[in-house]
Design a protein around this motif. Structure first.
Motif, mmCIF file in Angstrom:
data_model
loop_
_atom_site.group_PDB
_atom_site.id
_atom_site.type_symbol
_atom_site.label_atom_id
_atom_site.label_comp_id
_atom_site.label_asym_id
_atom_site.label_seq_id
_atom_site.Cartn_x
_atom_site.Cartn_y
_atom_site.Cartn_z
ATOM 1 N N LYS A 51 0.855 -1.195 0.000
ATOM 2 C CA LYS A 51 0.000 0.000 0.000
ATOM 3 C C LYS A 51 0.882 1.233 0.000
ATOM 4 N N TYR A 61 -3.894 10.376 0.158
ATOM 5 C CA TYR A 61 -4.608 9.501 -0.771
ATOM 6 C C TYR A 61 -3.957 8.130 -0.693
ATOM 7 N N ALA A 63 -3.378 4.151 -2.292
ATOM 8 C CA ALA A 63 -3.386 3.335 -3.505
ATOM 9 C C ALA A 63 -2.526 2.103 -3.225
ATOM 10 N N ASN A 75 -0.579 2.179 -8.515
ATOM 11 C CA ASN A 75 -1.845 1.919 -9.208
ATOM 12 C C ASN A 75 -2.970 2.489 -8.351
ATOM 13 N N ASN A 76 -3.591 3.539 -8.862
ATOM 14 C CA ASN A 76 -4.694 4.186 -8.164
ATOM 15 C C ASN A 76 -5.968 3.952 -8.971
#
Length: 104
Positions: A51, A61, A63, A75-76
């Motif tokens: 993560k 945020y 991802a 990778n979001n």
């Protein structure tokens, strides 16, 4: 050599290999702070669970990430962003430098 002794020796060797591999695989985890004047994000925090937490203007945020070919690939939700690993820093090819400890 007895079977029991051979098994203990094999178990010791396997345990040593596992510890060595675990120690070597933890290279990118940690907090990378944006180098002042060279970064878009405030910081990037990579965990050992795959993560990533990216903080932009104080807002975090989350991802996922993986390491591929000397790059951290974030990778979001299908949006892919790649950062090049350079020693203790992550470098964004489109602009940005993030280093452990904030300098580099």
């Amino acid at each position: 050599m007895s079977t029991a002794r051979a098994r203990r020796l094999a178990a010791t060797i396997i345990a040593g290999v596992v510890v060595t591999i675990a120690g070597c695989s933890g290279g990118v985890q940690g907090t990378y702070i944006g180098v002042k004047g060279q970064s878009f994000f405030d910081e990037i925090e990579l965990s050992s669970s795959g993560k990533v937490k990216v903080t932009v203007v104080g807002v975090p945020y989350e991802a996922t990430y993986e390491v591929k070919d000397s790059k951290v690939v974030i990778n979001n939700g299908g949006q892919i962003h790649e950062l090049v690993i350079e020693k203790n820093c992550l470098v964004d090819p489109i602009g940005g430098r993030y280093c452990k400890g904030g300098s580099g």
